[in-house]
Design an enzyme around this catalytic site. Structure first.
Site, short mmCIF file in Angstrom:
data_model
loop_
_atom_site.label_atom_id
_atom_site.label_comp_id
_atom_site.label_asym_id
_atom_site.label_seq_id
_atom_site.Cartn_x
_atom_site.Cartn_y
_atom_site.Cartn_z
N SER A 254 -11.02 42.53 27.79
CA SER A 254 -9.67 42.02 28.03
C SER A 254 -8.69 43.17 28.09
O SER A 254 -8.88 44.21 27.45
CB SER A 254 -9.26 41.08 26.89
OG SER A 254 -8.90 41.84 25.76
N LYS A 255 -7.63 42.96 28.84
CA LYS A 255 -6.59 44.00 28.94
C LYS A 255 -5.93 44.19 27.57
O LYS A 255 -5.53 45.27 27.20
CB LYS A 255 -5.53 43.58 29.97
CG LYS A 255 -6.12 43.45 31.38
CD LYS A 255 -5.14 44.00 32.42
CE LYS A 255 -5.75 44.24 33.77
NZ LYS A 255 -6.76 43.31 34.24
N ARG A 256 -5.83 43.08 26.82
CA ARG A 256 -5.13 43.16 25.53
C ARG A 256 -5.83 44.10 24.56
O ARG A 256 -5.20 44.80 23.80
CB ARG A 256 -5.04 41.77 24.90
CG ARG A 256 -3.85 40.96 25.36
CD ARG A 256 -3.64 39.76 24.45
NE ARG A 256 -4.88 39.09 24.10
CZ ARG A 256 -5.52 38.25 24.91
NH1 ARG A 256 -5.06 38.00 26.11
NH2 ARG A 256 -6.64 37.67 24.53
N GLY A 258 -7.18 46.73 25.12
CA GLY A 258 -6.91 48.13 25.41
C GLY A 258 -8.12 48.91 25.90
O GLY A 258 -8.05 50.11 26.08
#
Length: 482
Positions: A254-256, A258
């Site tokens: 996920s982009k969240r 990082g």
């Protein structure tokens, strides 16, 4: 077979996802391992998702990662243009689509959205749409008439409903698909642009691509690609479908979190070489289970037959460990120049930054670790006086305050604050007092740092902060303990 030629064909839609970086890396390694060519092609046919500065991101990322292409938009190798929209305006895709129509392998479809929506059906909880070949039955006159009157159309692949299509993948072996499961995929969209699937096949053939490296989410489209190669009578490339990359919980990256893109990882203080080394091992393992590879060593040992089929886990802890190993191996001056901005953010006092960098080098895994590691040089944090109690060193609060009071005048009189001189003072004191080293070192280190764990011992810290600050910190500690 002639020279190995591979390509990386990203869509300029933003930051480079780790999965894309791995595809680029594997394509690069496969080509270079065999002395072949690595091409860069820009897939910008999806005009809605195009991001203007994403082209710069692609160039910059490949460049920083060391994946230098032999041919691409900026390096013509004779099979250009290397940008799909430019190939589109040259009429390349339409020419080949019409050739397929003439061969009966494709057909014009004039169905409007309403009719297409009526074909949608729900299978096993998923909405799917299988086209019913309605327009395949139009007579030539009808097709000509509709084209002449400007009715919007797409061009579809004509896949037979009976029989099977087989294909071979290096990792998955031979795969057989029932043709009845294959949809008549669109080759040319109503805006005249080719679909990703069609453009890929045409470009790969015209550019002489021998090995196609991509994520295994494309496995299900591969039979359709092969039908196109066969329809044209072209040689089918070697397919290498790479495994999925998941996070530690076996979920999609996920982009969240990082760790979805190369830029995010660099911003978090990881070294480019460590990221590339780590990404190489997401799905590929060398015979000897070695972990640390330079790019050249990867080229030498990369064998695509050793890519795994099972999903690769992006283990942040492992990347941090690997990054720390790269930091330890860095030349001092290179490490110093990269660490300096982080040190200056943490320590504003006029200390010897080179000494601080040397302390940090073997003790951090990423650059931002510097903040927590060196913050006490700026000022002693709030700490509990229980820290002076240490069973192994046999220290108590009482023994600590006694030691500090006895050492204070010695430190006040001392002018040479080099590590060696300070160490001699402390060992002389220990001899005279007849106690163990730690009995004196522990309270001093606690007093000057206020921390349980420090990079370097008491005397190394005092050498950096100097006489005035050392004396002030010891006085403050005595006051705290009294």
């Amino acid at each position: 077979m002639g020279k190995v030629r591979t390509r990386f064909a990203p869509s300029p839609t933003g930051k480079m996802h780790v999965g894309n970086l791995r595809t680029a890396l594997y394509a690069y390694l496969i080509a270079k391992h065999d002395g072949g060519d690595f091409l860069l092609r820009i897939e910008d046919t999806d005009q809605e998702r195009f991001v203007s500065d994403a082209l710069d991101i692609i160039y910059r990322t490949l460049n920083k990662a060391g994946l230098i292409h032999d041919e691409g938009p900026d390096k013509d190798g004779g099979v250009g243009p290397y940008v799909q929209s430019e190939r589109q305006s040259a009429g390349i895709y339409m020419k080949y689509a019409k050739e397929l129509v003439e061969k009966g392998e494709a057909y014009y479809c004039f169905c409007d959205q309403e009719r297409l929506d009526s074909l949608k059906q729900v299978v096993a909880g998923k909405e799917i749409s299988i086209y019913d070949k309605h327009c395949l039955n139009l007579s030539e006159e009808e097709v000509e008439k509709k084209l002449a009157s400007g009715i919007p159309y797409v061009i579809r692949q004509n896949v037979p409903k009976e029989g099977q299509t087989k294909f071979v993948d290096v990792l998955y072996g031979e795969i057989t698909v029932e043709n009845s499961e294959l949809d008549d995929m669109i080759l040319i969209k109503s805006d005249g642009y080719p679909t990703y699937n069609f453009a890929n096949v045409i470009d790969d053939h015209l550019m002489g691509i021998t090995h196609v490296v991509r994520g295994n989410e494309y496995l299900s489209s591969t039979p359709k690609y092969n039908r196109l190669y066969d329809a044209f009578g072209w040689e089918i490339p070697t397919y290498i479908h790479c495994p999925l990359i998941t996070d530690e919980n076996h979920k999609k990256l996920s982009k969240r979190a990082g760790h979805a893109s190369y830029e995010d990882l660099i911003e978090q203080g990881f070294l480019s070489e460590a990221v590339v080394n780590f990404v190489a091992l997401l799905g590929w393992s060398p015979e000897d289970n070695r972990e640390i590879f330079s790019l050249q060593e990867l080229i030498d040992s990369f064998d695509y037959n050793h890519i795994s089929k099972s999903p690769a886990v992006f283990d942040m802890g492992k990347l941090k460990w690997m990054n720390g190993e790269y930091m330890k191996a860095m030349p001092e001056d290179e490490f110093f120049s990269m660490a300096l901005p982080y040190i200056k953010k943490t320590v504003t006092k006029d200390y010897d930054y080179k000494k601080l960098a040397a302390m940090a080098k073997t003790r951090i895994e990423t650059f931002p670790d510097i903040y927590d590691l060196l913050d006490f040089f700026e000022k002693v944090p709030e700490y509990d006086s229980d820290m002076y109690i240490h069973k192994k060193m046999k220290t108590t609060k009482e023994s600590s305050v006694e030691v500090l009071k006895e050492l204070l005048p010695i430190f006040e009189d001392l002018n040479d604050y080099s590590n060696d001189a300070l160490y001699k003072v402390l060992t002389d004191y220990v001899k005279e007092k007849g106690c163990k080293n730690g009995y004196a070192m522990w309270p001093v280190r606690t007093a000057v740092s206020g921390k349980q764990m420090t990079p370097g011992g008491a005397t190394e810290i005092m050498e950096v902060i100097g006489k005035e600050e050392s004396v002030a910190r010891i006085k403050a500690a005595i006051e705290k303990l009294s």
